[in-house]
Each structure stands twice: as structure tokens, then as C-alpha cells.
Design a protein around this motif. Structure first.
Motif, PDB file in Angstrom:
ATOM      1  N   ASP A  65      -0.929  -4.377  -6.079  1.00 37.75           N
ATOM      2  CA  ASP A  65       0.181  -3.495  -6.464  1.00 37.75           C
ATOM      3  C   ASP A  65       1.454  -3.792  -5.665  1.00 37.75           C
ATOM      4  OD1 ASP A  65      -1.256  -2.174  -8.360  1.00 37.75           O
ATOM      5  OD2 ASP A  65      -1.343  -0.247  -7.308  1.00 37.75           O
ATOM      6  N   ILE A  66       2.563  -3.745  -6.377  1.00 38.09           N
ATOM      7  CA  ILE A  66       3.870  -3.854  -5.732  1.00 38.09           C
ATOM      8  C   ILE A  66       4.585  -2.512  -5.880  1.00 38.09           C
ATOM      9  CG2 ILE A  66       6.120  -4.990  -5.841  1.00 38.09           C
ATOM     10  CD1 ILE A  66       4.621  -7.554  -6.522  1.00 38.09           C
ATOM     11  N   ILE A  67       5.085  -2.013  -4.760  1.00 45.00           N
ATOM     12  CA  ILE A  67       5.674  -0.670  -4.713  1.00 45.00           C
ATOM     13  C   ILE A  67       7.167  -0.801  -4.410  1.00 45.00           C
ATOM     14  CG2 ILE A  67       5.514   1.625  -3.660  1.00 45.00           C
ATOM     15  CD1 ILE A  67       2.852   0.612  -4.931  1.00 45.00           C
ATOM     16  N   ALA A  68       7.995  -0.197  -5.234  1.00 48.25           N
ATOM     17  CA  ALA A  68       9.440  -0.174  -4.974  1.00 48.25           C
ATOM     18  C   ALA A  68       9.830   1.205  -4.459  1.00 48.25           C
ATOM     19  CB  ALA A  68      10.211  -0.504  -6.247  1.00 48.25           C
ATOM     20  N   VAL A  69      10.662   1.222  -3.438  1.00 47.50           N
ATOM     21  CA  VAL A  69      11.062   2.496  -2.820  1.00 47.50           C
ATOM     22  C   VAL A  69      12.584   2.608  -2.826  1.00 47.50           C
ATOM     23  CG1 VAL A  69      10.952   3.929  -0.740  1.00 47.50           C
ATOM     24  CG2 VAL A  69       9.018   2.433  -1.317  1.00 47.50           C
ATOM     25  N   TRP A  70      13.099   3.613  -3.528  1.00 48.84           N
ATOM     26  CA  TRP A  70      14.536   3.882  -3.515  1.00 48.84           C
ATOM     27  C   TRP A  70      14.864   4.746  -2.299  1.00 48.84           C
ATOM     28  CZ3 TRP A  70      12.295   2.067  -7.683  1.00 48.84           C
ATOM     29  CH2 TRP A  70      13.048   1.358  -8.621  1.00 48.84           C
ATOM     30  N   GLY A  71      15.703   4.227  -1.428  1.00 46.72           N
ATOM     31  CA  GLY A  71      16.107   4.971  -0.242  1.00 46.72           C
ATOM     32  C   GLY A  71      15.449   4.412   1.013  1.00 46.72           C
ATOM     33  N   CYS A  72      16.279   4.077   1.999  1.00 42.77           N
ATOM     34  CA  CYS A  72      15.786   3.595   3.294  1.00 42.77           C
ATOM     35  C   CYS A  72      16.226   4.535   4.402  1.00 42.77           C
ATOM     36  CB  CYS A  72      16.273   2.175   3.567  1.00 42.77           C
ATOM     37  SG  CYS A  72      15.630   0.976   2.390  1.00 42.77           S
ATOM     38  N   GLY A  73      16.224   5.827   4.118  1.00 39.73           N
ATOM     39  CA  GLY A  73      16.365   6.821   5.172  1.00 39.73           C
ATOM     40  C   GLY A  73      15.001   7.010   5.829  1.00 39.73           C
ATOM     41  N   GLY A  74      14.857   8.058   6.610  1.00 34.70           N
ATOM     42  CA  GLY A  74      13.609   8.276   7.335  1.00 34.70           C
ATOM     43  C   GLY A  74      12.404   8.336   6.408  1.00 34.70           C
ATOM     44  N   VAL A  75      12.507   9.114   5.331  1.00 39.69           N
ATOM     45  CA  VAL A  75      11.372   9.260   4.408  1.00 39.69           C
ATOM     46  C   VAL A  75      11.087   7.949   3.688  1.00 39.69           C
ATOM     47  CG1 VAL A  75      10.587  10.418   2.314  1.00 39.69           C
ATOM     48  CG2 VAL A  75      11.686  11.752   4.127  1.00 39.69           C
ATOM     49  N   GLY A  76      12.142   7.274   3.224  1.00 40.86           N
ATOM     50  CA  GLY A  76      11.957   6.022   2.500  1.00 40.86           C
ATOM     51  C   GLY A  76      11.274   4.967   3.357  1.00 40.86           C
ATOM     52  N   LEU A  77      11.746   4.813   4.593  1.00 40.65           N
ATOM     53  CA  LEU A  77      11.142   3.819   5.491  1.00 40.65           C
ATOM     54  C   LEU A  77       9.682   4.160   5.771  1.00 40.65           C
ATOM     55  CD1 LEU A  77      14.150   3.350   7.945  1.00 40.65           C
ATOM     56  CD2 LEU A  77      13.268   1.625   6.349  1.00 40.65           C
ATOM     57  N   MET A  78       9.394   5.428   5.939  1.00 48.17           N
ATOM     58  CA  MET A  78       8.003   5.831   6.182  1.00 48.17           C
ATOM     59  C   MET A  78       7.133   5.623   4.939  1.00 48.17           C
ATOM     60  SD  MET A  78       7.461   6.703   9.334  1.00 48.17           S
ATOM     61  CE  MET A  78       8.341   5.180   9.576  1.00 48.17           C
ATOM     62  N   ALA A  79       7.718   5.810   3.747  1.00 40.49           N
ATOM     63  CA  ALA A  79       6.970   5.537   2.507  1.00 40.49           C
ATOM     64  C   ALA A  79       6.660   4.050   2.412  1.00 40.49           C
ATOM     65  CB  ALA A  79       7.775   5.998   1.296  1.00 40.49           C
ATOM     66  N   GLN A  80       7.633   3.220   2.813  1.00 38.22           N
ATOM     67  CA  GLN A  80       7.419   1.769   2.755  1.00 38.22           C
ATOM     68  C   GLN A  80       6.286   1.351   3.698  1.00 38.22           C
ATOM     69  OE1 GLN A  80      11.391   0.277   3.624  1.00 38.22           O
ATOM     70  NE2 GLN A  80      12.214   1.651   2.061  1.00 38.22           N
ATOM     71  N   GLN A  81       6.350   1.850   4.930  1.00 36.81           N
ATOM     72  CA  GLN A  81       5.316   1.471   5.896  1.00 36.81           C
ATOM     73  C   GLN A  81       3.949   2.017   5.468  1.00 36.81           C
ATOM     74  OE1 GLN A  81       5.829   2.691  10.085  1.00 36.81           O
ATOM     75  NE2 GLN A  81       5.478   0.536  10.614  1.00 36.81           N
ATOM     76  N   SER A  82       3.952   3.209   4.902  1.00 36.20           N
ATOM     77  CA  SER A  82       2.692   3.806   4.436  1.00 36.20           C
ATOM     78  C   SER A  82       2.084   2.977   3.312  1.00 36.20           C
ATOM     79  CB  SER A  82       2.931   5.237   3.963  1.00 36.20           C
ATOM     80  OG  SER A  82       3.419   6.033   5.022  1.00 36.20           O
ATOM     81  N   ALA A  83       2.932   2.513   2.390  1.00 36.00           N
ATOM     82  CA  ALA A  83       2.418   1.685   1.280  1.00 36.00           C
ATOM     83  C   ALA A  83       1.766   0.422   1.831  1.00 36.00           C
ATOM     84  CB  ALA A  83       3.553   1.339   0.322  1.00 36.00           C
ATOM     85  N   MET A  84       2.352  -0.128   2.901  1.00 38.36           N
ATOM     86  CA  MET A  84       1.748  -1.320   3.522  1.00 38.36           C
ATOM     87  C   MET A  84       0.404  -0.966   4.158  1.00 38.36           C
ATOM     88  SD  MET A  84       5.156  -2.921   5.243  1.00 38.36           S
ATOM     89  CE  MET A  84       6.651  -2.978   4.281  1.00 38.36           C
ATOM     90  N   ILE A  85       0.359   0.176   4.856  1.00 36.71           N
ATOM     91  CA  ILE A  85      -0.898   0.614   5.469  1.00 36.71           C
ATOM     92  C   ILE A  85      -1.986   0.754   4.400  1.00 36.71           C
ATOM     93  CG2 ILE A  85      -2.037   2.588   6.584  1.00 36.71           C
ATOM     94  CD1 ILE A  85       0.615   3.075   8.124  1.00 36.71           C
ATOM     95  N   MET A  86      -1.574   1.222   3.208  1.00 39.97           N
ATOM     96  CA  MET A  86      -2.543   1.451   2.126  1.00 39.97           C
ATOM     97  C   MET A  86      -2.870   0.175   1.354  1.00 39.97           C
ATOM     98  SD  MET A  86      -1.154   5.132   0.772  1.00 39.97           S
ATOM     99  CE  MET A  86      -0.783   6.404   1.979  1.00 39.97           C
ATOM    100  N   GLY A  87      -2.326  -0.947   1.774  1.00 39.69           N
ATOM    101  CA  GLY A  87      -2.737  -2.226   1.201  1.00 39.69           C
ATOM    102  C   GLY A  87      -1.895  -2.751   0.052  1.00 39.69           C
ATOM    103  N   ALA A  88      -0.656  -2.273  -0.070  1.00 37.87           N
ATOM    104  CA  ALA A  88       0.203  -2.801  -1.137  1.00 37.87           C
ATOM    105  C   ALA A  88       0.388  -4.310  -0.962  1.00 37.87           C
ATOM    106  CB  ALA A  88       1.564  -2.103  -1.108  1.00 37.87           C
ATOM    107  N   GLU A  89       0.438  -5.012  -2.098  1.00 36.46           N
ATOM    108  CA  GLU A  89       0.660  -6.467  -2.075  1.00 36.46           C
ATOM    109  C   GLU A  89       2.084  -6.760  -1.581  1.00 36.46           C
ATOM    110  OE1 GLU A  89      -1.698  -8.592  -3.128  1.00 36.46           O
ATOM    111  OE2 GLU A  89      -0.524 -10.418  -2.773  1.00 36.46           O
ATOM    112  N   GLY A  90       3.017  -5.921  -2.011  1.00 36.71           N
ATOM    113  CA  GLY A  90       4.404  -6.096  -1.577  1.00 36.71           C
ATOM    114  C   GLY A  90       5.151  -4.781  -1.676  1.00 36.71           C
ATOM    115  N   VAL A  91       6.177  -4.635  -0.853  1.00 35.50           N
ATOM    116  CA  VAL A  91       7.001  -3.427  -0.887  1.00 35.50           C
ATOM    117  C   VAL A  91       8.455  -3.865  -1.004  1.00 35.50           C
ATOM    118  CG1 VAL A  91       7.782  -1.409   0.417  1.00 35.50           C
ATOM    119  CG2 VAL A  91       5.360  -2.058   0.464  1.00 35.50           C
ATOM    120  N   ILE A  92       9.163  -3.264  -1.947  1.00 30.99           N
ATOM    121  CA  ILE A  92      10.574  -3.584  -2.166  1.00 30.99           C
ATOM    122  C   ILE A  92      11.395  -2.345  -1.841  1.00 30.99           C
ATOM    123  CG2 ILE A  92      12.292  -4.357  -3.847  1.00 30.99           C
ATOM    124  CD1 ILE A  92       9.888  -5.592  -5.427  1.00 30.99           C
TER     125      ILE A  92
END
Lengths: 171, 387
Positions: free
Chosen positions: B187-214
Motif C-alpha cells: 500500500d502507498i499512503i498519501a498524506v495532505w498536510g505536514c503539520g504535527g498531525v500530518g507528520l505523525m500520520a506519515q510516520q505511523s503509516a511507515m510503522i504499520m508497514g506502508a510500501e511508500g508514504v507521499i
């Protein structure tokens, strides 16, 4: 009792329900416990239990008036409680509480009906002038308070708490 | 004590108020260690969310030390260093039992204000207007925390105050947003917003095994932080985002799209102008640019995970959800469900929220901190206050 059926009476009658994850027996006992009504009705009136059946209600109404009445509970069935005001009430009223099993393991559906029948002189002023809380809000908040009390043993509150008004402590 | 108070639209002041007291037997009083700004506070400060009262104390993201304990508190003790999720949750009701903590049935003291807007009251929130319970906020020296045994989480010694602070809100919100995506292999996950919540969503998606995060934003320093976490960063002012996302995913589109922007989204062109004018005239509370773009970009059958805070938006392209078979997931954070595992991820170095604290202020400088946060001055991502 379905107090809200008559559209002309809508402002003076209200009905609402909540589902509480506890058995009906326990909820019935809690409702009848002497310190329950004073706690769950505190947004609407001061309630003082006189005995197991009778309670004295008093409410600060607009224009510096205090409205008083006594209610007496008449039990009808294990799933039903009803009360009416006694003679001499400033605002005659009646209420009922119904317990029904909720589906699945959701506990008990609790429905509260109230109806106020102010005498002619008062009714002309309208509900907004008669009460500081309209019956709809009175019923809803009483039920939410009752659910909180049944599930957690306390009623959520923010009074008093710090704020930059009223001398630093909001009432 | 001193506290950062809202006194009207864009009028914040630090004032002297009374200390909080224990009101219910399951309460504790916390000596606030750190608190931080959140993008959703800007909606309150700007007057986009009504039912604030002059003199209300702001702040819903915080950690601190327990200094006073109510009679029925059994687990939490005086001296404990704890982090507290933003929502007050009882742990006893139908929704808490299902770990839907922000929907708690019993913690809202003013349901009559919430019921007309939402049909049912949510859980209460600290420092977030009276329609959300009216609890005093945490930008103060002390704060009262109800249901302490459910809502206070002891911070392990090897987790810093800064890291614990963001496990109050930014981290659990982002983590929940990634959790909503039910991330599968590839899975590739796209995240709109790189504020505190967005950055944490990105890192969380990586922790959960996403193939890539945009990661999608416009501010270079925020995009750089996303890249440092391992995301592919896109500046939406420089490219056609939907086209680029297709290119980066072999024409499929991201498997899930997370909106960590909300009602204050910036956009471009006519759509942005339409939204901004309507918002300024109070015809609607939301500028939904990011959400609409996420709906367009998301692959067919994908998941749309909405973390950004919205009011009552019109012009919502429902046809996109129906025709593309999208799954819409959303909630305010169910923090109590996630905090224990987030603290473990932090201990293992997998979750690194501390860099979100780009600017630190004394509580006395709170208004200045919010001003820098609002205008993103000097690359301010989060202003952190230490009373």
C-alpha cells in the motif's frame, strides 16, 4: 403517557430517551435513591426528598420569583415509574419514566416524559418566561446526568473552574 | 495561577485566574509540564467555532505531573509524570468499551449545547469551547483531569517530556488516521498536510508497514521534515498533485489518502477563491480544498481518512465517494486506545515526535507563540509552552 403528542403542548411537554448499559432493576433503584433527583435535576430545580415517595421542588424563576411544588411517585409496574404534583403546586406537572430492554447487550432504554400545566395566569407568559430551562432541555440533561451517574458514579461538571472572568473562578 | 485565555476573536492574553480544584472523586490536578498549540485552536481563536466565552483557558495537548488526587482515584499517584489525551473519557460507557473514546457518552457537562449541532454530544475536550464541554484548557500552570485512572498514562523514564507531549494529541491523531487505512502489503499512503498531525500520520503509516508514504504541503521546512521521516514530499504549488500521484503509483492512485489539513486548507485558483469568500462571509466554515483533492486522487475502492477538523461544509462531492467506492473513515482522536503502544513505539525509537517542537516559549509569551504558529513565522511547526 405520550406528553408530546399535542402540538399545542409541545413547549410545555417533553420526552427523550437514553440507553444505559445497566439492568433496569439497578437503574430503577438508582432513580429512587434519595440523593439521585437532587443531583440529576440540579440544572433545573432544587429537589429535596421528603420521604421515599414525596419530594419538594423549588426553582428560581425569572423576575425574582420562586416556583414550588411537591411530587409524589406512584409506582405502576416494575418497568414504569410515574409521579404527579400534589395540590397547591405553583406549576402543576406530571412525569413518567419507562424502562425497556435495549437490543443485544446494550442495557436498558430509559425514556423520560414530563408535562407542565401552569395555571392560566402563568401560561400566558410563555414557557421562556416561566422557566429558565425549557422542558426539552430539562429532560435531556436529566437523562444524560442520570446515565453518567449510573455508569461512572459521578456527574460531569466544570463548576467551578478557573477562567478569566468572575474573579478568576467561573461559577 | 497564570493561564493563556481567549478574550475574543484573535485576542489572547495571559491572565491570573484561580487554581483548579478537584470537583469529582475520580479527578486529579496536574501541574502542567508542557503544552502545545494545535491547528484546531486557530478555528477557536479566529472565531470559526462558536460557543467560546471570554476568559476561557485554551489548550488541549499537554503532559505534566500529578499533584493532587481525588478520593476514588486508585491507579494514578501524586508525583506521576503523565500524558493525557485531549478528550475526557470515562472508560465505562458503550463508546469507551469500543475504544471510541472521543465519543464518550458521559464526559460532556453541557450536552444541551452539543445536541442541537451534532444530534448527540461528543466527549468533552479541554480548552475547546462550550459546545465541546467547556473544560478549562491546559495552557496554564495547573489543569484538572477527570477520570484520571482512564485518561492519565504514566510516561516511562526513557521518554522525554517533548515526546510525551505530542502523544497527547498529534501522535494518536496521526496514528489513528493511519490505522483507519487498514494498511496492507504494497500500500502507498498519501498524506495532505505536514503539520504535527500530518507528520505523525506519515510516520505511523511507515510503522504499520506502508510500501511508500507521499507527503503534500507547500512549506519547504515542513516538506523537509517529511522527507527526513522517509516520505516522498510534494509541493502542491509546483505540480499537478493528482497527476503526480498517479505517476508515483503506476496509474493506480494512492491506496489511502489522509487529510491532515481540515477547514483552513489553502488552495489555488478559483476553487480556493470561492471557498475563502464563503468562509469570510460565514456562509460556510470550511475551505475544503485538500479534502476534495484527496478524493480525486484516491484509487478506486481506496480509503479516505479524514483527520482535519471541519465544521459544516457545503459543496461536498459525494458522487466521488459513491462512484469510486471509497471508504470514508473519520473521527476525533480515540487517544486512550493508542497511547500505550505509542509510548512503546517512542521507547523503541520508531516514533519521533520531539522535532515537532520547533519553538519553545514561556507561558507568559503564549500569545506570541500562537502568532508565530498561526503565521508559520521562522518555520514554526508547533509552539510549545512551559509554564
Amino acid at each position: 403517557m405520550n406528553a408530546a403528542q399535542d402540538p399545542e403542548d409541545l413547549d410545555l411537554a417533553a420526552r427523550a430517551a437514553v440507553t444505559i448499559g445497566r439492568p433496569a432493576d439497578a437503574l430503577r433503584l438508582l432513580w429512587l435513591a434519595p440523593d439521585t433527583l437532587p443531583r440529576i435535576m440540579s440544572h433545573f430545580a432544587d429537589v429535596e426528598p421528603i420521604d421515599e415517595r414525596v419530594a419538594q421542588w423549588s426553582m428560581e424563576a425569572p423576575l425574582g420569583r420562586t416556583l414550588r411544588w411537591r411530587t409524589q411517585i406512584e409506582e405502576k409496574a416494575s418497568d414504569h415509574l410515574a409521579w404527579t404534583s400534589l395540590d397547591g403546586a405553583d406549576v402543576p406537572n406530571a412525569g413518567a419514566l419507562q424502562f425497556a430492554p435495549a437490543p443485544g447487550d446494550r442495557g436498558t432504554e430509559v425514556t423520560l416524559d414530563v408535562r407542565f400545566d401552569p395555571p392560566g395566569g402563568l401560561i400566558g407568559e410563555g414557557v421562556a418566561k416561566l422557566f429558565h430551562v425549557v422542558p426539552r432541555e430539562m429532560v435531556l440533561k436529566a437523562l444524560y446526568n442520570f446515565r453518567a451517574l449510573a455508569l461512572t458514579g459521578e456527574i460531569p461538571t466544570t463548576e467551578p473552574q478557573p477562567a478569566a472572568r468572575n474573579g478568576g473562578m467561573d461559577k | 495561577m497564570r493561564a493563556l485565555c481567549w478574550n475574543g476573536v484573535n485576542d489572547l492574553r495571559v491572565e491570573t485566574v484561580a487554581d483548579p480544584k478537584i470537583l469529582n472523586p475520580k479527578d486529579v490536578i496536574l501541574k502542567v509540564g508542557l503544552s502545545t498549540t494545535c491547528g484546531s485552536d486557530l478555528h477557536l481563536i479566529d472565531g470559526l467555532i462558536p460557543t467560546m466565552r471570554e476568559g476561557d483557558i485554551l489548550g488541549h495537548e499537554f503532559m505534566g505531573e500529578v499533584v493532587e488526587v481525588g478520593a476514588e482515584v486508585t491507579k494514578v499517584k501524586r508525583g506521576d509524570r503523565v500524558v493525557v489525551p485531549s478528550f475526557v473519557s470515562c472508560g465505562e460507557c458503550f463508546h469507551c468499551a469500543q475504544e471510541q473514546y472521543s465519543l464518550c457518552d458521559t464526559s460532556h457537562p453541557k450536552p444541551e449545547l452539543a445536541e442541537p449541532i451534532l444530534g448527540y454530544p461528543t466527549a468533552g475536550i479541554y480548552g475547546y469551547s462550550h459546545a465541546f464541554g467547556g473544560y478549562s484548557g491546559a495552557h496554564a500552570e495547573y489543569v484538572r483531569v477527570p477520570f484520571a485512572d482512564v485518561d492519565c498514562f504514566i510516561v516511562p523514564e526513557d521518554v522525554s517530556d517533548e515526546t510525551a507531549l505530542f502523544i497527547s494529541d498529534a501522535a494518536p491523531t496521526g496514528y489513528m488516521g493511519a490505522d483507519f487505512c487498514n494498511i496492507q502489503r504494497g500500500d502507498i499512503i498519501a498524506v495532505w498536510g505536514c503539520g504535527g498531525v500530518g507528520l505523525m500520520a506519515q510516520q505511523s503509516a511507515m510503522i504499520m508497514g506502508a510500501e511508500g508514504v507521499i507527503a503534500i504541503d507547500r512549506y519547504p521546512e515542513r516538506l523537509a521534515m517529511a522527507e527526513a521521516l522517509g516520505a516522498v514530499a510534494i509541493d502542491y504549488t509546483k505540480v499537478d498533485v493528482v497527476e503526480l500521484l498517479k505517476e508515483l503509483t503506476g496509474g493506480r492512485g494512492p491506496d489511502a489518502c489522509i487529510d491532515a489539513v481540515g477547514m483552513e486548507a489553502s488552495g489555488q485558483g478559483m476553487e480556493q477563491a470561492y471557498d475563502r469568500v464563503k468562509q469570510a462571509l460565514y456562509l460556510e466554515t470550511d475551505r475544503g480544498y485538500a479534502l476534495r483533492q484527496a478524493m480525486m486522487a484516491c484509487r478506486k475502492g481506496g480509503t479516505l481518512s479524514v483527520l482535519g477538523v471541519y465544521g459544516l461544509m457545503d459543496k461536498f462531492p459525494m458522487g466521488m465517494i459513491i462512484n469510486k467506492g471509497l471508504t470514508l473513515r473519520s473521527a476525533q482522536q480515540h487517544g486512550q486506545a493508542y497511547v500505550p503502544r505509542l509510548l512503546e513505539h517512542a521507547q523503541r525509537g520508531e516514533l519521533t515526535p520531539a522535532p515537532l517542537a520547533t519553538h519553545r516559549f514561556s507561558l507568559e509569551d503564549g500569545p506570541k507563540g500562537y502568532d508565530m504558529f498561526k503565521h508559520k513565522t521562522d518555520g514554526c511547526l508547533r509552539a510549545v509552552f512551559a509554564p
